[in-house]
Design a protein around this motif. Structure first.
Motif, short mmCIF file in Angstrom:
data_model
loop_
_atom_site.label_atom_id
_atom_site.label_comp_id
_atom_site.label_asym_id
_atom_site.label_seq_id
_atom_site.Cartn_x
_atom_site.Cartn_y
_atom_site.Cartn_z
N TYR A 100 0.80 -1.22 0.00
CA TYR A 100 0.00 0.00 0.00
C TYR A 100 0.83 1.26 0.00
N ARG A 101 2.13 1.16 0.23
CA ARG A 101 2.92 2.38 0.31
C ARG A 101 4.02 2.50 -0.71
N GLU A 102 4.33 1.43 -1.39
CA GLU A 102 5.54 1.49 -2.22
C GLU A 102 5.27 1.32 -3.71
N ARG A 103 4.03 1.50 -4.13
CA ARG A 103 3.77 1.28 -5.55
C ARG A 103 4.30 2.44 -6.38
N ALA A 104 4.58 2.14 -7.62
CA ALA A 104 5.06 3.19 -8.52
C ALA A 104 3.95 4.20 -8.77
N GLU A 105 4.36 5.36 -9.16
CA GLU A 105 3.40 6.43 -9.47
C GLU A 105 2.35 5.93 -10.46
N ASP A 106 1.11 6.22 -10.15
CA ASP A 106 -0.01 5.90 -11.04
C ASP A 106 -0.27 4.41 -11.22
N LEU A 107 0.29 3.61 -10.35
CA LEU A 107 -0.04 2.18 -10.41
C LEU A 107 -1.07 1.94 -9.32
N ARG A 108 -2.34 1.93 -9.71
CA ARG A 108 -3.40 1.73 -8.72
C ARG A 108 -3.41 0.27 -8.29
N MET A 109 -4.06 0.00 -7.18
CA MET A 109 -4.11 -1.38 -6.69
C MET A 109 -4.66 -2.31 -7.77
N ARG A 110 -5.65 -1.83 -8.52
CA ARG A 110 -6.24 -2.74 -9.50
C ARG A 110 -5.35 -2.91 -10.73
N ASP A 111 -4.31 -2.07 -10.82
CA ASP A 111 -3.42 -2.16 -11.98
C ASP A 111 -2.25 -3.10 -11.76
N ILE A 112 -2.03 -3.53 -10.53
CA ILE A 112 -0.82 -4.32 -10.33
C ILE A 112 -1.00 -5.70 -10.96
N PRO A 113 0.11 -6.33 -11.36
CA PRO A 113 0.01 -7.62 -12.04
C PRO A 113 -0.72 -8.65 -11.17
N LEU A 114 -1.34 -9.62 -11.81
CA LEU A 114 -2.18 -10.57 -11.09
C LEU A 114 -1.42 -11.36 -10.04
N PHE A 115 -0.13 -11.64 -10.27
CA PHE A 115 0.60 -12.36 -9.24
C PHE A 115 0.67 -11.52 -7.97
N SER A 116 1.02 -10.25 -8.10
CA SER A 116 1.10 -9.40 -6.92
C SER A 116 -0.26 -9.23 -6.26
N LEU A 117 -1.30 -9.16 -7.07
CA LEU A 117 -2.65 -9.06 -6.49
C LEU A 117 -2.97 -10.31 -5.69
N SER A 118 -2.61 -11.47 -6.24
CA SER A 118 -2.92 -12.70 -5.52
C SER A 118 -2.15 -12.73 -4.20
N ILE A 119 -0.93 -12.21 -4.21
CA ILE A 119 -0.16 -12.16 -2.96
C ILE A 119 -0.80 -11.19 -1.98
N ASN A 120 -1.30 -10.09 -2.48
CA ASN A 120 -1.96 -9.13 -1.60
C ASN A 120 -3.13 -9.78 -0.87
N LEU A 121 -3.96 -10.51 -1.62
CA LEU A 121 -5.11 -11.17 -0.99
C LEU A 121 -4.65 -12.28 -0.06
N THR A 122 -3.59 -13.00 -0.48
CA THR A 122 -3.04 -14.04 0.38
C THR A 122 -2.65 -13.46 1.73
N VAL A 123 -1.98 -12.32 1.69
CA VAL A 123 -1.48 -11.74 2.92
C VAL A 123 -2.61 -11.21 3.80
N TRP A 124 -3.65 -10.69 3.18
CA TRP A 124 -4.82 -10.29 3.99
C TRP A 124 -5.40 -11.50 4.71
N MET A 125 -5.54 -12.60 3.97
CA MET A 125 -6.08 -13.81 4.60
C MET A 125 -5.15 -14.30 5.71
N MET A 126 -3.84 -14.22 5.43
CA MET A 126 -2.87 -14.69 6.43
C MET A 126 -2.99 -13.90 7.72
N LEU A 127 -3.17 -12.60 7.57
CA LEU A 127 -3.19 -11.74 8.75
C LEU A 127 -4.25 -12.22 9.73
N PHE A 128 -5.43 -12.53 9.20
CA PHE A 128 -6.53 -12.89 10.09
C PHE A 128 -6.56 -14.37 10.42
#
Lengths: 260, 879
Positions: free
Chosen positions: B178-206
């Motif tokens: 959430y803090r280190e993305r390149a300029e103008d790279l919205r969350m929905r723009d990141i590659p699908l692998f990184s998106l899958s990791i993002n969701l993985t990590v949310w699930m992991m947290l809880f």
């Protein structure tokens, strides 16, 4: 004393036993599942082959290929996806709704007044069956054509009691009671098995199951000596009584049914 | 510690590196080691299953093999393998130089490695854990262990250490994404692998917080003598009553499966992300229905938390509950249908190249389809009733989980040239795939046919022998195929062809825009998508637009931050609305005055993470010796040691002392160390633009802590209902009154207020104010602990009434829940006071004047600790 020779209302097919129910559903699922699997996997492999690079295809100029550094985007195709998704959702949800009615049946079968109740206690590493007259045995005896309810619990750790050929199974949890039932069509010998890892003897935790025809079951039952829980001579399983042993287990059964 | 790393050929480099790419490689290699370890155990199991009956092992040995195979594969192989890729490629894909907290990243790795080593040690301590990877109660407590199974406790502690690694990782990945993305790279723009990791990590947290609660409680049963998971039927004629916790089995089932179900998606999602990437690259098409694909992943992540009771259909839960969970289980299969179709349709009009990565990804899709269909069978409750505990379940989950692993091996071949700069041998890759795919299906498909075999049982009916033998042959073929892979990857590292920056056609994500392997700082400039495509800006052009110091201002964010952001945006070169101009400098405790003008100098090395993890390893190794509830005796043993008397369990005591000292000392060392991990000058930070890095990290950590306490409180409520809500009072002595709790409530609330005062004083640069306020906080906290100590001492030493022998940790389930839950809270207070003392000392040394942020972060933690107490007080003292 003894068990009147009551023909089970529905013996001969009106009450479907869990084995039949399971068999029906399983084969439908298997057939449908195999068909879906073959179609989808076939389609997948077909597409991968058809669109292989170098195949004779007119796709050269009309498809936009991904480029390095582009902002990720999709290829559209939402309609086709929506259609496939809807079809698969309908199939899956339809199957589950169909099986739901059988779940209701399994949870609450008819004709339980004629049923026999047997207590099952698992322990490391065997099973003990207790009959309405208090008799305890490491073998499960039951008559054919009669609905048999099993009240299952454990003396020590978490086990699971199941008779695969009769398609009956439930967890055996220390501190609570859970229930399952079966209805054997014909006499025979089966084996009950433990389906939850319970210690070093788990692999050999089996129990013999003997399904008698009605007469030989009456004989066996009459030959057992009650262990003193019930009053002599009165302990019996006539057609109108639901046999149950002590108050604690009945309470337990209720409690188990209600626990979330 | 300076930023200069030794070369990759030097062992020292690998011990101190904090660079995400190095850590990614460490994870990948270590995970492959555990794959082999877990795989060998599986082969032993398959040999045992060659014929019915105990072919090789007796029951206890077989159970250990089964258990260790499951634990190693699920925890120590598959997720870390996925996270090896995540570590290496997520920062590259989102345009970051590294993760937000590089030293914590290294710490995650070392905690992982040492937890695995600790698990390995457990085999040599009598017997390792032998109750299945699902660890059902009450088989999971020492009462039911075979004699001398010290390793069973060590195994539980190893898993506990592993979970700390995961928690640290989750905080790190979430903050970074959430803090280190390149300029103008919205969350929905990141590659699908990184998106899958993002969701993985949310699930992991809880999810992992729930597992952590279960493991802490289990550890407490082992070491402190509590009775959460212990239930022994007493022979008093009623099978349903006994000593301990009547709800023990169900409590564990709920806690474990609440974690366990999201866990399988945590395992699968990285694989799904890899499949999406590999499909796009090797078909030369962008994914079909991308936004639906993303929506489907999000839905699965959310739904994963409401299906867990489908693992418990036979436990006697009521029909209504079963119906709900049947519906949610079927519900969760639907998004997967969509994702499978999306991948298939992506091939249409593609230019499919059957290279090794694609073979594995396509193979994975097929295996997942088979596994998924068989999962629908399990969702039909009536069928599940018979499949429970059989090989149908085993075959199903191996198809889906190892199907996921299949995709990850595809990822290994896909990214190998990027990581090493060399291309693997394609023929050998295809050979691996051939052996793998045939072996896989030969191993697992017969399990569907022989599904009636009970799980974890080596006796089966003779008619099924042929299927089991086929499976064994398949298993060995599968294993042999890996020899080809190891040989290929090893040889190619030294003799492979040079791979360029883009060894594959049609790649699009940022990792392919840099060299193979990438340079230490990843990019030749500041990555930016402002132009619609990836470009690299010169940092100096961007520097001039920003004023330095500190991150975005305090929690009340708002006006001040916005004003400065707008002001800065107007002077920059890009479109004002698009640039988030925040320069944050996080130096982990060192005053913000250092490194002001070297915004691009980042450190990459530190030995402290290794030392902290090593200390943890020693401490837990020592703890295991106190199996049987004896850890409470440790303080008195320590005193005996210092007095020169004889001490029981001396080796374990020494291990504990040395380990704890190492960890504590290393934590201090790490805080004292100057380590720069600067954020990029421009970044896309939605939705956390005004939440600086350290605060976001703290929030994430606290979210996990909330779930941890939630699980503890839930466990208490569940247990109390199971044992009879009102009857509970019979298990509590009359001497347990609410006054001490009430006093403690006032003490804590006042101390929270004091922290707020300290923060305000720091902002006003009043050193005296800060010192006074922190002193008050500290004193009140000590008061809390002293008060609690007196209360507990009184309860331990009761002489009359129903608990004349004292009401202690192990007395009954009411005492267990009371002491452990409030004890966990007290441990949080102790940690808080240590930090408070630290802040006090630094303030005396002149820190925090004008920079109240560290005190604010402490305040957030301290407020949570207080809020938790506000729940514990009524639950344990009033109701």
């Amino acid at each position: 004393m003894g068990i009147p020779d009551v023909a089970l209302a529905g013996a001969g097919g009106a009450i479907r036993n869990p084995a039949e129910v399971f068999g029906e559903i399983f084969w439908v699922f298997l057939g449908l599942g195999t068909a879906v699997g073959v179609v989808v996997i076939g389609y997948t492999l077909y597409n991968s082959y058809k669109y292989r690079e170098g195949a004779d295809h007119e796709t050269k100029s009309d498809v936009d290929r991904p480029e390095l550094g582009e902002l990720p985007s999709g290829s559209g195709g939402g309609k086709k996806l929506a259609l496939s998704f809807s079809i698969s959702a309908i199939i899956v949800i339809g199957l589950i709704i169909w099986t739901y009615s059988t779940l209701l049946y399994i949870e609450d079968p008819p004709d339980t007044e004629n049923a026999i109740e047997i207590q099952v206690e698992g322990q490391q590493f065997g099973w003990v069956f207790e009959y309405p007259n208090g008799e305890q045995s490491p073998t499960l005896h039951a008559p054919a054509d009669r609905l048999v309810w099993l009240n299952v619990t454990s003396r020590d750790v978490f086990h699971n009691f199941g008779i695969p050929e009769l398609r009956t199974k439930t967890d055996a949890i220390p501190g609570q009671m859970s229930r399952t039932w079966f209805l054997a069509d014909e006499p025979g010998e089966h084996t009950a098995v433990c389906y939850e890892l319970c210690g070093s003897g788990h692999s050999r935790m089996t129990a013999p199951v003997v399904i008698h025809d009605n007469e030989s079951f009456q004989e066996w039952y009459a030959s057992t000596s009650p262990s003193g829980n019930q009053s002599d001579g009165e302990a019996g399983m006539d057609g109108n009584e639901t046999a149950a042993i002590g108050p604690t287990t009945t309470t337990g059964a209720v409690a188990a049914g209600d626990s979330p | 510690m300076s930023g200069h790393l030794p070369p990759k050929s030097s062992v020292k480099r690998w011990l101190q590196t904090t660079n995400h790419k190095d850590i990614g490689v460490l994870y990948l290699v270590t995970a492959l080691f555990f794959l082999v370890f877990g795989g060998v155990l599986a082969l032993l199991m398959r040999l045992q299953l060659w014929t019915p009956g105990p072919t090789l092992f007796g029951g206890l040995a077989y159970n250990q093999a089964v258990t260790a195979h499951g634990l190693l594969m699920v925890f120590w192989f598959i997720s870390p393998f996925g996270f090896g890729f995540a570590n290496y490629f997520v920062p590259l894909q989102i345009g970051a130089k590294d993760l937000s907290f590089p030293r914590l990243n290294a710490l995650s790795y070392w905690l992982y490695l040492f937890s695995g080593l600790l698990f390995g040690v457990s085999f040599f301590q009598g017997s390792t854990f032998a109750g299945g990877w699902t660890m059902y109660a009450p088989l999971n407590v020492p009462t039911f262990f075979p004699n001398e199974a010290l390793g069973a406790t060590t195994a539980v502690l190893a898993l506990l250490l592993f979970v700390t690694s995961i928690t640290v990782s989750s905080v790190n990945f979430l903050t970074s994404m959430y803090r280190e993305r390149a300029e103008d790279l919205r969350m929905r723009d990141i590659p699908l692998f990184s998106l899958s990791i993002n969701l993985t990590v949310w699930m992991m947290l809880f999810a992992f917080a729930a597992l952590l609660a279960a493991l802490v409680i289990l550890t407490s049963d082992h070491l402190l003598g509590t009775t959460y998971f212990n239930f022994q039927v007493t022979d008093s004629g009623s099978i349903l009553s006994g000593t301990g916790n009547e709800g023990a089995s169900m409590l564990w089932s709920h806690l474990f499966w609440f974690f366990g179900h999201p866990e399988v998606y945590i395992v699968f999602f990285p694989a799904l992300g890899i499949m999406a990437e590999v499909f796009q690259t090797f078909t030369g098409r962008r994914i079909v229905g991308r936004k639906w694909f993303i929506l489907a992943m999000v839905l699965v992540a959310l739904q994963s938390f409401v299906v867990w009771m489908h693992h418990m259909f036979l436990t006697g839960i009521n029909l209504e509950t079963k119906t709900v969970f049947m519906a949610t289980t079927i519900g969760i299969s639907l998004p997967f249908d969509l994702m499978v179709f999306a991948l298939i349709y992506t091939m249409i009009k593609g230019k499919v190249r059957f290279k090794t990565p694609f073979l594995f990804a396509l193979g994975a899709l097929i295996l997942f389809i088979i596994g998924g269909i068989t999962g629908v069978f399990l969702g039909a409750v009536v069928l599940d009733y018979q499949f429970r505990g059989t090989y149908w379940v085993v075959a199903h989950f191996h198809y889906v989980m190892v199907g996921g692993a299949t995709a990850m091996f595809g990822g290994l071949y896909y990214w190998y040239p990027k990581i090493t700069g060399k291309m693997y041998n394609e023929t050998l890759g295809k050979l691996h795939f051939a052996g793998y795919f045939v072996g896989f299906n030969l191993l697992y498909f017969p399990m569907f046919i022989a599904w009636e075999t009970p799980r974890r049982v080596f006796d089966y009916s003779a008619g099924m022998t042929i299927w089991h033998q086929m499976a064994t042959v398949g298993g060995f073929l599968l294993a042999a195929s890996f020899l080809v892979m190891f040989y290929n990857l090893f040889k190619s590292y030294f003799h492979g062809e040079e791979a360029g920056d883009q060894p594959w056609k049609y790649v699009s994500s940022a990792e392919w825009a840099v060299s193979s392997p990438p340079p230490l700082d990843n990019f030749p400039g500041l990555p930016s998508y402002a132009s619609g495509k990836l470009s690299f800006k010169d940092p100096k052009d961007v520097e001039g637009a920003h004023a330095g110091h500190g991150g975005a201002t305090a929690a009340d964010g708002g006006a001040a931050a916005e004003a400065s952001a707008t002001a800065e945006a107007e002077t920059s070169t890009g479109t004002p609305s698009k640039i988030r101009a925040v320069t944050a400098r996080a130096t982990g405790g060192v005053p913000a005055t250092a490194h002001e003008h070297e915004s691009d100098h980042a450190d990459h090395a530190s030995y402290w993470p290794l030392m902290i993890a090593f200390g943890g390893f020693l401490t837990l190794l020592g703890f295991a010796g106190y199996q049987g509830g004896e850890l409470l005796g440790l303080p008195s043993h320590l005193i005996a040691l210092l007095q020169g008397g004889s001490v029981p369990k001396l080796p374990y005591l020494l291990l504990t002392v040395v380990g704890a000292t190492t960890t504590m000392g290393s934590l201090v060392g790490m805080t004292r160390e100057s380590f720069a991990a600067p954020e990029d000058a421009i970044s896309e930070r939605w939705p956390f633009e005004n939440v600086e890095k350290m605060k976001l990290g703290m929030w994430t950590f606290l979210a996990s802590d909330i779930v941890l306490f939630g699980a503890f409180i839930g466990s208490y409520l569940f247990t109390r209902v199971a044992n009879g809500w009102q009857d509970w009072h019979h298990m509590i002595p009359e001497a347990h009154v609410s006054l001490p709790g009430l006093i403690n409530t006032y003490l804590l609330l006042t101390s929270s207020f004091a922290v707020v005062l300290a923060m305000v004083a720091a902002r006003r640069e009043s050193k005296r104010g800060v010192v006074a306020a922190l002193f008050v906080t500290f004193t009140l906290g000590i008061g809390f602990l002293v008060n609690k100590g007196l209360e507990w001492a009184h309860l331990f030493n009761l002489h009359e009434g129903a608990f004349a022998g004292g009401w202690e940790f192990s007395t009954n389930i009411a005492s267990s829940t009371f002491y452990l839950t409030t004890g966990l809270h007290a441990a949080h207070v102790i940690i808080g006071l240590i930090v408070c003392a630290w802040l006090f000392a630094r303030t005396m040394g002149g820190a925090y004047m004008g920079d109240e942020k560290p005190i604010e972060y402490f305040g957030l933690y301290w407020h949570l600790v207080d809020i938790v107490w506000l729940f514990l007080f009524p639950l344990f003292y009033i109701l």
